[in-house]
Design a protein around this motif. Structure first.
Motif, PDB file in Angstrom:
ATOM      1  N   VAL A 313     -29.001 -50.587  46.317  1.00 58.46           N
ATOM      2  CA  VAL A 313     -28.930 -49.609  47.461  1.00 58.46           C
ATOM      3  C   VAL A 313     -27.494 -48.842  47.026  1.00 58.46           C
ATOM      4  N   GLY A 314     -26.576 -49.496  46.799  1.00 62.12           N
ATOM      5  CA  GLY A 314     -25.182 -48.530  46.380  1.00 62.12           C
ATOM      6  C   GLY A 314     -25.553 -47.574  45.060  1.00 62.12           C
ATOM      7  N   GLY A 315     -26.468 -48.123  44.222  1.00 62.87           N
ATOM      8  CA  GLY A 315     -26.573 -47.093  43.022  1.00 62.87           C
ATOM      9  C   GLY A 315     -27.340 -46.007  43.419  1.00 62.87           C
ATOM     10  N   ALA A 316     -28.391 -46.196  44.177  1.00 61.50           N
ATOM     11  CA  ALA A 316     -29.232 -45.017  44.621  1.00 61.50           C
ATOM     12  C   ALA A 316     -28.489 -43.907  45.444  1.00 61.50           C
ATOM     13  N   ILE A 317     -27.740 -44.502  46.256  1.00 54.93           N
ATOM     14  CA  ILE A 317     -26.827 -43.662  46.976  1.00 54.93           C
ATOM     15  C   ILE A 317     -25.943 -42.691  46.225  1.00 54.93           C
ATOM     16  N   LEU A 318     -25.289 -43.488  45.448  1.00 53.83           N
ATOM     17  CA  LEU A 318     -24.296 -42.819  44.640  1.00 53.83           C
ATOM     18  C   LEU A 318     -25.026 -41.905  43.639  1.00 53.83           C
ATOM     19  N   ALA A 319     -26.156 -42.089  43.283  1.00 53.69           N
ATOM     20  CA  ALA A 319     -26.773 -41.050  42.367  1.00 53.69           C
ATOM     21  C   ALA A 319     -27.187 -39.995  43.078  1.00 53.69           C
ATOM     22  N   ALA A 320     -27.659 -40.186  44.282  1.00 54.79           N
ATOM     23  CA  ALA A 320     -27.933 -39.072  45.216  1.00 54.79           C
ATOM     24  C   ALA A 320     -26.937 -38.212  45.473  1.00 54.79           C
ATOM     25  N   ALA A 321     -25.602 -38.689  45.848  1.00 58.59           N
ATOM     26  CA  ALA A 321     -24.622 -38.103  45.843  1.00 58.59           C
ATOM     27  C   ALA A 321     -24.135 -37.019  44.796  1.00 58.59           C
ATOM     28  N   SER A 322     -24.541 -37.505  43.703  1.00 62.01           N
ATOM     29  CA  SER A 322     -24.064 -36.838  42.319  1.00 62.01           C
ATOM     30  C   SER A 322     -24.938 -35.693  41.900  1.00 62.01           C
ATOM     31  N   VAL A 323     -26.389 -35.971  42.106  1.00 62.22           N
ATOM     32  CA  VAL A 323     -27.174 -35.096  41.499  1.00 62.22           C
ATOM     33  C   VAL A 323     -27.479 -33.909  42.756  1.00 62.22           C
ATOM     34  N   THR A 340     -24.017 -37.395  34.384  1.00 62.74           N
ATOM     35  CA  THR A 340     -23.698 -38.734  33.643  1.00 62.74           C
ATOM     36  C   THR A 340     -23.343 -39.776  34.873  1.00 62.74           C
ATOM     37  N   ILE A 341     -22.684 -39.322  35.901  1.00 66.12           N
ATOM     38  CA  ILE A 341     -22.451 -40.162  36.902  1.00 66.12           C
ATOM     39  C   ILE A 341     -23.590 -40.613  37.725  1.00 66.12           C
ATOM     40  N   GLY A 342     -24.533 -39.575  37.841  1.00 65.08           N
ATOM     41  CA  GLY A 342     -25.809 -39.801  38.480  1.00 65.08           C
ATOM     42  C   GLY A 342     -26.823 -40.854  37.822  1.00 65.08           C
ATOM     43  N   TYR A 343     -26.782 -40.706  36.523  1.00 64.84           N
ATOM     44  CA  TYR A 343     -27.570 -41.527  35.793  1.00 64.84           C
ATOM     45  C   TYR A 343     -26.987 -42.933  35.656  1.00 64.84           C
ATOM     46  N   PHE A 344     -25.622 -43.074  35.308  1.00 66.04           N
ATOM     47  CA  PHE A 344     -24.959 -44.381  35.493  1.00 66.04           C
ATOM     48  C   PHE A 344     -25.563 -45.141  36.709  1.00 66.04           C
ATOM     49  N   ALA A 345     -25.397 -44.336  38.034  1.00 72.97           N
ATOM     50  CA  ALA A 345     -25.557 -44.962  39.139  1.00 72.97           C
ATOM     51  C   ALA A 345     -27.032 -45.398  39.439  1.00 72.97           C
ATOM     52  N   SER A 346     -27.658 -44.598  38.717  1.00 65.63           N
ATOM     53  CA  SER A 346     -29.510 -44.836  38.943  1.00 65.63           C
ATOM     54  C   SER A 346     -29.699 -45.869  38.241  1.00 65.63           C
ATOM     55  N   GLN A 347     -28.980 -46.428  37.209  1.00 70.70           N
ATOM     56  CA  GLN A 347     -29.275 -47.412  36.507  1.00 70.70           C
ATOM     57  C   GLN A 347     -28.583 -48.825  36.808  1.00 70.70           C
TER      58      GLN A 347
END
Length: 426
Positions: A313-323, A340-347
């Motif tokens: 959940v944390g990764g998905a939210i951070l990825a959304a906020a980045s892209v 880069t931050i978005g892909y890191f978070a999505s993984q």
């Protein structure tokens, strides 16, 4: 030294040998994952070159890029059942041989229809890989320790994504795109030979040492075919929807990032090969961090499903906020940082999502639930390149692609975070 001490020494030596053996299998699966994703990445790297050679529109290329993904999504359903029934050794052996052959045959294709057909074959052939890896970690590792090895296997995809742009670009520029396909396919043949010769299942004694009595027992073979009951559970459908939302944006990266860097940011093909690797290097770290976070929470006493939710959940939210902000930013460096931050978070959820299936499903249905969840994810993955191609032909810009991806990431976060519940048997 008395008998008890002798037995202790023998037990410790046996445990050390078993630990080395099972991690050897994980390393081999890691290499398999790298090759698996290099096969998938070949068309993405050769995207603009092949499109120009065959005169393809962005929409046509979008459908061609997705030709791997929708068969892969559908094939995951029987693949998970087949891995549960026949085991990881047989299924991964056959799968790696078939996908490697399909990759080699790409070098001899001269029409759009044959390209499309081989991408379909590649998608079907690669479908048993991660379910096989999940079965190996569920078999060789206890519940408290399988988060890391599962994440290590999934790191292979990120290693491949990181090295694919520079490596495949160099191969394409030196050997042509056809030579690139042949060489990558040959790597897969080597992996198949190594797997068939090396892998084995644990003995009964090893099983007793790996799995404590309080862990779920292995079900008899006659129960393995009853995986369809998983589709009757709400939990399964929220896992499908959640993975759909997360994988959509991941596969926008995997299929269109080189094209975005060339066409929207103005980089050359050679420059793109290296710059595109930056987000994927961050993705390697993201997968491992996600596994370490979830295992850490379990060691602190959290229930397995709650612990897995943290990086998902944390990764998905951070990825959304980045892209989401990318369409409104003109600075190239800032865009690459956000990507880069978005892909890191999505993984962060990547390996943990697979471990979640092992935590929720009965032992005889682990690969089946993992495959069903992966099916949902790759429906999103299959939609990503098509929607991107259509949006590009309609608007000439990636802006709406990033906004759509951010929305789907939030759908994934809500599905896993709000609606997925801890099963009573865990």
């Amino acid at each position: 030294m008395n008998q008890a001490e002798n037995e202790l020494v023998i037990h410790q030596a046996s445990s050390k040998k078993r630990s080395g053996l099972r991690w050897g299998f994980i390393v081999l699966l890691l290499i398999g994952a790298v090759v698996n994703y290099l096969d998938r990445s070949t068309l993405s790297i050769a995207n603009t070159t092949i499109a120009e050679e065959f005169g393809l529109s962005q929409t046509q290329m979008g459908f061609l890029l997705s030709a791997f993904l929708w068969p892969y999504a559908l094939a995951n359903l029987p693949a998970g059942w087949l891995v549960d029934k026949f085991g990881a050794k047989k299924m991964f052996g056959w799968a790696s041989g078939l996908w490697s052959l399909a990759t080699i045959l790409f070098a001899f294709v001269n029409s759009y229809s044959l390209f499309y057909a081989l991408r379909v074959v590649l998608g079907v052939a690669e479908s048993p890989f991660f379910t096989s890896g999940l079965k190996v970690t569920e078999t060789w590792f206890s519940k408290k320790e399988r988060g890391l090895p599962t994440s290590v296997i999934n790191t292979g995809s990120q290693i491949a994504n990181a090295i694919a742009p520079p490596l495949l670009t160099v191969l394409m520029l030196t050997m042509s795109w056809r030579g690139m396909f042949v060489l990558v396919g040959a790597f897969g043949i080597l992996v198949m030979i190594a797997w068939v010769k090396i892998y084995r299942n644990p003995t009964q004694e090893e099983c007793l040492e790996i799995h404590p009595l309080d862990e779920k027992p292995t079900a008899p073979k006659e129960e393995q075919a009853k995986w369809g009951e998983l589709l009757k559970k709400k939990t399964t459908w929220f896992m499908i929807l959640g993975n759909f939302g997360i994988m959509f944006t991941i596969w926008v990266y995997l299929t269109w990032l080189p094209s975005y860097l060339e066409k929207e940011q103005g980089f050359s093909l050679k420059e793109t090969g290296f710059i595109a690797s930056i987000p994927f290097i961050a993705g390697i770290i993201g997968v491992l961090v996600g596994g370490l976070i979830s295992d850490s929470f379990i060691r602190k006493g959290a229930k397995p499903v709650a612990a897995r939710k943290v990086p998902i959940v944390g990764g998905a939210i951070l990825a959304a906020a980045s892209v989401a902000p990318i369409p409104f930013i003109e600075n190239t460096t800032v865009c690459i940082v956000l990507l880069t931050i978005g892909y890191f978070a999505s993984q962060l959820p990547s390996g943990v999502i697979w471990t979640l299936a092992a935590d929720i499903a009965p032992s005889h249905q682990v690969s089946s639930l993992g495959a069903i969840q992966n099916f949902g994810g790759f429906l999103g993955a299959a939609l990503a390149p098509i929607m991107t191609g259509i949006i590009l032909d309609a608007t000439g810009s990636f802006n709406n692609v990033f906004l759509l991806g951010a929305g789907f990431l939030l759908v994934g976060a809500i599905s896993y975070g709000v609606f997925l519940k801890q099963p009573k048997h865990v």
